[in-house]
Design an enzyme around this catalytic site. Structure first.
Site, PDB file in Angstrom:
ATOM      1  N   CYS A 290       0.861  -1.179   0.000  1.00 12.96           N
ATOM      2  CA  CYS A 290       0.000   0.000   0.000  1.00 12.96           C
ATOM      3  C   CYS A 290       0.904   1.237   0.000  1.00 12.96           C
ATOM      4  CB  CYS A 290      -0.900  -0.017   1.237  1.00 12.96           C
ATOM      5  SG  CYS A 290      -2.105   1.314   1.277  1.00 12.96           S
TER       6      CYS A 290
ATOM      7  N   CYS B 229      25.159 -36.101  -3.274  1.00 13.44           N
ATOM      8  CA  CYS B 229      24.214 -36.408  -2.199  1.00 13.44           C
ATOM      9  C   CYS B 229      24.004 -35.158  -1.364  1.00 13.44           C
ATOM     10  CB  CYS B 229      24.744 -37.542  -1.336  1.00 13.44           C
ATOM     11  SG  CYS B 229      23.494 -38.248  -0.251  1.00 13.44           S
TER      12      CYS B 229
ATOM     13  N   CYS C 123      26.616 -34.045   1.092  1.00 13.56           N
ATOM     14  CA  CYS C 123      27.808 -33.353   0.577  1.00 13.56           C
ATOM     15  C   CYS C 123      27.639 -31.841   0.752  1.00 13.56           C
ATOM     16  CB  CYS C 123      28.026 -33.675  -0.900  1.00 13.56           C
ATOM     17  SG  CYS C 123      28.304 -35.416  -1.237  1.00 13.56           S
TER      18      CYS C 123
ATOM     19  N   ASP D   7     -12.006 -16.948 -11.854  1.00 12.63           N
ATOM     20  CA  ASP D   7     -12.654 -15.667 -12.124  1.00 12.63           C
ATOM     21  C   ASP D   7     -13.134 -15.718 -13.573  1.00 12.63           C
ATOM     22  OD1 ASP D   7     -13.349 -12.906 -12.158  1.00 12.63           O
ATOM     23  OD2 ASP D   7     -11.412 -12.470 -13.076  1.00 12.63           O
TER      24      ASP D   7
END
Length: 852
Positions: A96, A168, A171, A547
């Protein structure tokens, strides 16, 4: 959705007393068809407008953890500005414009602040203070007002690196732990899925690269705006793996052909040294940084096997581990290519028009306003506006649409799209780092780095599971032989096998690879999924609310009929033009454009006012005139018997009616109609096919229009004549019925409903920064064509994640059971771990192939 929300979901629910009027004043522009106008102070999809009582409220807590604007704790809170020094912040959650003044007033009350300026458009706060001011007090004050701050100064020493060799998730944790032990490193974050590392440090780049290399990985700095480098194929690594394999085979054959045991042991020992050097070195630094990763466990298993005389087992362990890592790296690299492929879409050079000459420049050197010439068949290098020529552009890289789009003078074009036919000239509107494709890449990278709830749970589980099994392995090694149950060698071997099984690599890798693959696939098809959280949530959606205007329909209504009752047609259009010219509602714009096309001029009006959900009014020629719906004139007690029947007849045809008149008479009726998008029916049918059983239409239009559109589109239910707060009630009603609800809007309107839904989906994200930055999922094309693919992909991802998790757990469980009877050898344990990880990765890679 309005200006950037970024972190607005993180904001605590507040009501700012002195700003109560900010929404109510803007809300006058809300009417029955569109929820909230673009300029509304509450037009972000992350805020829920509760009537007109509070300005904006926060997104529910469920979405807060995955907000794209999530801010980490600032590492520089202890900085104190000297006299007159300026410190800048990024403010998150300021949707705002009046909030800027609120923050300035709040900070001005603090002692030792000389000046505080907030720019709403850039979301930046500048604070000038003396040496007694702590930045803690600034951040705390802003937080009290309901916003999050991010000190921009903290990025000064932040660098991004590409890391190669991680196979992995543990790591990544080892690298983080190791770098955190270095005093000059303030903050470090390593993402295994994307192979990217962010480090805030004061020492040199070379030192960081060196430290990462110590634990067995290769790091290289990524310059701003540069592309991630493709990981080297690692031919040298495969050569060493091959050599080690040959040594093991020679030793194995020699042991059955009378070769000296010393010679075979030497062959095995050399193999262990060659393949084991890197994991042992990485293990050393992992232990130093208090990590228990796979390198530690494999090194312990290999060394332990050698110590108890199992040289063949030790050599096989390190060889299988090295081979498994190489295969995992090669597989995981395919998921990381999804980002590089996006980056490769935009060319690195552009032809710039300088006078009558063409000059080739790097895109980084091109500035806004320069003229770029694009020939047929070339990719467009930067976002811009066509100023010369006509063409068709293939926008599939951005929107996923396969059909080229015609571009005329004044139309926007995007970097990375393909100029299909004519030669065009464009005026650059965005720098290379601000183009739509650059933002897509950034958002996709950020999304891939965010942990989904499932991944976060598994990571936590693994962090507890691994140490427990590690301790259990030590118990297995020590206690049984200590109490006379078997030999030391027997139980040490079983304990070592248990160590190998202790790292749940396949389990940890099961979720992130699937998420990265799915998000990469979606981006390639013109869909931005903002993180694993929203990917998982999309897979669980069983109801979608749409909508109507601009989503199911084109959103470009046309005037279809004009009926002047007490005045001429031109006079009626002129009055409507005057009344609607101050509104941004699509129907108002339609009437204004119609009047302009007909050459009708507007009158002099004053005291314009929007009547929420009903229409508009203004004083024209000293008399108040109105334009609006039937409800507006019903409340004025005007005789409308004939008009009502005509309005009902028009509305039954699916048209929207705008009545023009005064408090004394109805002057005329203007009929406006909208058309259904060509892709709507097909998209909705596609959603039903992928299992979304509730399709709901929300509209502010009348019952007749809603019924006609619902019949044409095949939605299950519709709700008509809704105000913004009514749409929120419908979403809540669907949720109370047990549905997981997604709300689809055009990225600007219907903020409250989008905020209330479980998943906010914006469409038409291409060129719309706010939609790209505020929605949970963004359909880059301005249609619903890709929505079924998004749901299908999300559900496929959830299914694969579950498959991976169960497969990993079952393999680990079987391996654990087989250890104690002595059936599971060390090399089988390694094979089960690395093999399971590779299978899990390959299963996740199937998501890259899901067709749009």
């Amino acid at each position: 959705m309005a200006d950037k929300c970024c972190g607005s979901e993180k904001k605590e629910l507040i009501t700012i007393e002195n700003e109560k009027g900010c929404c109510s004043s803007q809300a006058e522009k809300v009417d029955s068809t569109n929820a909230i106008e673009t300029d509304s102070c509450c037009s972000t999809a992350r805020k829920e407008m509760k009537g007109l009582e509070s300005c904006c409220s926060s997104k529910d807590a469920e979405k807060s953890s995955s907000c794209s604007g999530e801010i980490e704790e600032s590492p520089i809170n202890n900085i104190t500005p000297v006299e007159g020094e300026k410190v800048e912040y990024r403010i998150h959650g300021m949707d705002c414009p009046s909030y800027a003044l609120t923050i300035e007033k709040g900070l001005s009350r603090l002692d030792n602040i000389q000046e505080a300026k907030v720019n709403y458009n850039t979301a930046k706060l500048q604070v000038v203070g003396n040496n007694a001011l702590s930045l803690d007090s600034v951040e705390n004050e802003v937080q009290k007002l309901g916003f999050k701050t991010e000190p921009l100064k903290q990025n000064k020493n932040m660098r991004i690196y590409n890391v190669e060799g991680m196979d992995c998730g543990s790591c990544a944790k080892s690298i983080e732990n190791h770098l955190n032990t270095i005093p000059t490193v303030t903050n470090v974050s390593v993402n295994f899925s994307t192979g990217k590392m962010k480090v805030e440090h004061e020492n040199s780049v070379d030192e960081i690269v060196s430290e990462v290399s110590k634990i067995g990985f290769k790091a290289s700095e990524r310059e701003k705006g540069s592309k991630p480098t493709e990981t080297a194929k690692g031919k040298e690594g495969y050569g060493l793996i091959t050599l080690t394999g040959i040594l093991i085979v020679l030793g194995f054959i020699g042991s059955y052909n009378g070769v000296s045991p010393i010679m075979t042991t030497i062959l095995y020992a050399v193999a262990i040294v060659i393949s084991g050097f890197k994991p042992v070195r990485s293990a050393y630094y992992a232990i130093k940084s208090r990590s228990l990763d796979m390198n530690v466990l494999m090194s312990a298993a290999a060394i332990g096997a050698a110590l108890i005389g199992e040289w063949f087992e030790g050599a096989t362990v390190v060889w299988l581990f090295a081979l498994g890592n190489a295969l995992q790296n090669r597989s995981i690299e395919q998921t990381r290519k999804s980002i590089r492929n996006l980056m490769d879409l935009a060319p690195s050079e552009a032809w710039i028009k300088v006078g009558s000459e063409l000059v080739k420049k790097q895109v980084e050197e091109v500035s806004v306003g320069q003229i770029v010439v694009i020939k047929p068949g070339d990719r467009i290098p930067l976002d811009g506006e066509v100023i010369q020529g006509e063409t068709s552009v293939n926008q599939a890289p951005i929107t996923g649409e396969s059909i080229p789009v015609d571009k005329l003078i004044g139309d926007s074009v995007y970097a990375g799209t393909i100029n299909e036919s004519g030669s065009i000239e464009i005026k650059v509107t965005k720098l290379v780092e601000d183009t739509t494709i650059a933002k897509i890449i950034h958002l996709v990278e950020e999304a891939q780095e965010q942990k989904a709830p499932t991944q976060a749970f598994i990571d936590k589980f693994a962090s507890i599971y691994t140490p427990i099994v590690f301790v259990l392995a030590l118990v297995v090694i020590v206690l049984p032989p200590l109490f006379g149950f078997g030999t030391w060698g027997e139980w040490v071997y079983k304990g070592l096998a248990l160590l190998v099984v202790a790292c749940p690599c396949a389990l940890v890798i099961s979720t992130p690879v699937a998420i990265v693959s799915a998000i990469g696939n979606a981006a390639k098809n013109g869909v931005l999924i903002k993180g694993g959280t929203f990917l998982e949530r999309a897979g669980a959606i069983n109801a979608i609310a749409f909508d109507k205007t601009g989503t199911l329909t084109e959103g470009k209504p046309k005037v279809s009929e004009i009926e002047a009752l007490t005045t001429s047609e031109d006079e009626l259009v002129s009055l409507a033009f005057t009344l609607e010219d101050y509104s941004t509602h699509p129907i108002a714009k339609t009437i204004v454009e119609y009047a302009k096309d007909k050459g009708v001029r507007s009158k002099n009006g004053e005291l314009f006012k929007s009547i929420v959900g009903k229409g508009v009014q203004a004083t024209i020629d000293n008399e108040v005139h109105y334009a609006g719906n039937l409800k507006l004139f019903d409340e004025m007690n005007i005789s409308m018997d004939d008009v009502k029947s005509r309005v009902d007849e028009i509305q039954s045809q699916g048209k929207t009616v705008v009545i023009v008149g005064t408090q004394q008479e109805i002057m005329g009726i203007i009929s406006v109609s909208d058309t259904i998008r060509t892709t709507t029916v097909e998209a909705l049918n596609g959603l039903k096919q992928v299992g979304v059983n509730q399709l709901v239409m929300l509209t502010g239009d009348n019952e007749g229009t809603a019924k006609m559109i619902s019949n044409e589109t095949n939605v299950n239910r519709y709700f008509a004549e809704l105000l913004p707060e009514d749409k929120v009630d419908v979403i809540k009603q669907l949720q109370s019925e047990g549905h997981k609800v997604a709300m689809v809007g055009d990225g600007i309107n219907d903020a409250p409903a989008l905020a209330t839904s479980d998943l906010g989906i914006a469409m038409g994200g291409a060129g719309t920064d706010t939609a790209m930055e505020t929605a949970d999922i963004v359909l880059m094309a301005d249609n619903l064509e890709k929505l079924p693919h998004t749901v299908k992909l999300s559900r496929k991802a959830l299914a694969i994640i579950k498959q991976n998790i169960w497969f990993s757990l079952i393999v680990t469980f079987i391996a654990l059971i087989l250890i104690f009877p002595g059936w599971l050898t060390l090399w089988m344990a390694v094979l089960s771990d690395t093999g399971a990880a590779i299978i899990v990765i390959l299963n996740a890679l199937r998501l890259l192939k899901v067709k749009g």
